[in-house]
Write a protein that holds these residues in place. Structure first.
Motif, PDB file in Angstrom:
ATOM      1  N   ASP A  93      -0.761  -6.263  -0.252  1.00  0.00           N
ATOM      2  CA  ASP A  93      -1.421  -5.685   1.272  1.00  0.00           C
ATOM      3  C   ASP A  93      -2.855  -5.370   1.392  1.00  0.00           C
ATOM      4  O   ASP A  93      -3.429  -5.229   0.277  1.00  0.00           O
ATOM      5  CB  ASP A  93      -0.667  -4.194   1.298  1.00  0.00           C
ATOM      6  N   ASP A 146       0.804  -1.342  -0.074  1.00  0.00           N
ATOM      7  CA  ASP A 146       0.019   0.046  -0.097  1.00  0.00           C
ATOM      8  C   ASP A 146       0.911   1.254  -0.010  1.00  0.00           C
ATOM      9  O   ASP A 146       0.349   2.535  -0.069  1.00  0.00           O
ATOM     10  CB  ASP A 146      -1.273   0.084   1.085  1.00  0.00           C
ATOM     11  N   SER A 147       2.188   0.980  -0.078  1.00  0.00           N
ATOM     12  CA  SER A 147       3.024   2.072  -0.201  1.00  0.00           C
ATOM     13  C   SER A 147       2.945   2.854  -1.655  1.00  0.00           C
ATOM     14  O   SER A 147       3.317   3.785  -1.824  1.00  0.00           O
ATOM     15  CB  SER A 147       4.707   1.515  -0.172  1.00  0.00           C
ATOM     16  N   LYS A 149      -0.966  -9.547   3.355  1.00  0.00           N
ATOM     17  CA  LYS A 149      -0.012  -8.938   4.296  1.00  0.00           C
ATOM     18  C   LYS A 149      -0.824  -7.764   5.261  1.00  0.00           C
ATOM     19  O   LYS A 149      -1.660  -6.937   4.445  1.00  0.00           O
ATOM     20  CB  LYS A 149       1.287  -8.177   4.070  1.00  0.00           C
TER      21      LYS A 149
END
Ligand code: KIV
Length: 272
Positions: free
Chosen positions: A91, A52-53, A120
């Motif tokens: 994510d 999600d970066s 994750k």
């Protein structure tokens, strides 16, 4: 562009466990599209994370909080199209796993619609019921401890976690609880190297570090930091591997080699 069929077997939870047992370091990187994913796949990266970066490096935000399930599905599908060997980890975005039912729906969508092999999620023992439910339904989980960017406002900034002995003890016990709940992999972000080394030796599941020293079972970085194209300052724990390489593929090769030999992260990229 299309991914070339690989002659190598797909990376699985079992191969990650085997690597830990054999002492072979696990190489992970983020990717957000098929073209970069295929370069990572072709250059022996074991796990590709659609992080999600993307809210920061793709969308240009200050945090990962605005990232949606639609964003994750869109980028995960693209990355999956670029992979034939590496594991696809995705994510769960902020507030997409606040109940067991919601976590199952959203993790299921990432697997069914985008090809995720593992999801994750951030959080400690408060997430054990979610981790148990996901793994009981056949969804492999990577638990994310240490600095949890989805809690940036609660923890007051992007800062190293676990420096106080009581905090270090707490992170270790959270890691044990998450493993007990069924987590398949542990990711530790921005913790002192000695704490990460202790958690790595105490857990039976593979431990992947980012800003956690070089005694973890593997390493992960944000791809755009590795290529030196992230906006702003590159984090202390990261490294631009492109500046001394002739091409993106060579930069990825240099990163995989540095992780596998233990040369990365060096002391200068490590917190004490
Ligand atoms: O979102 C992400 O890219 C991550 C990595 C920094 C581990 O969680």
């Amino acid at each position: 562009m299309s991914a070339q069929p690989s002659t190598q077997a797909r990376v699985t939870v079992n191969s990650l466990r085997d690597k830990k047992a054999a002492g072979d370091r696990i190489v992970c990187l983020t990717a957000y599209d098929a073209s970069f994913a295929s370069v990572l796949d072709a250059n022996d990266v074991d796990v590709v994370l659609v992080g999600d970066s993307l809210g920061m490096v793709i969308h240009g935000g200050d945090t990962t909080l605005p990232v949606t399930m639609d964003d994750m599905l869109y980028h995960a599908k693209a990355v999956n199209n670029g992979l034939s060997r590496a594991m696809l980890m995705v994510d769960m975005p902020f507030l997409s796993y606040t109940s067991v039912a919601m976590a199952l729906d959203n993790a299921g969508a990432l697997m069914k619609r985008a090809g995720a092999q593992m999801v994750k999620l951030e959080g400690g023992s408060d997430q054990c019921d979610i981790v148990s439910a996901l793994t009981a339904h056949g969804i492999p989980v990577c638990a994310h401890l240490g600095l949890q960017p989805q809690r940036v406002h609660k923890i007051g900034g992007y800062r190293v976690q676990g420096r106080e002995p009581s905090d270090a003890e707490h992170i270790l016990s959270e890691a044990q609880a998450l493993q007990q709940a069924g987590a398949d992999v542990m990711l530790l972000e921005c913790v002192p190297a000695a704490l990460a080394a202790k958690i790595t030796s105490e857990l039976t599941i593979p431990v992947i570090g980012i800003g956690a020293g070089n005694r973890c079972d593997g390493q992960i970085l944000v791809l755009y930091d590795v290529l030196g194209i992230s906006a702003g300052r590159i984090p202390k724990f990261s490294k631009n591997f492109l500046q001394d390489s002739g091409s993106i593929a060579d930069a990825i090769k240099a990163y995989t080699e540095a992780v596998r030999t233990g040369a990365f992260p060096a002391d200068t990229e490590t917190f004490t």
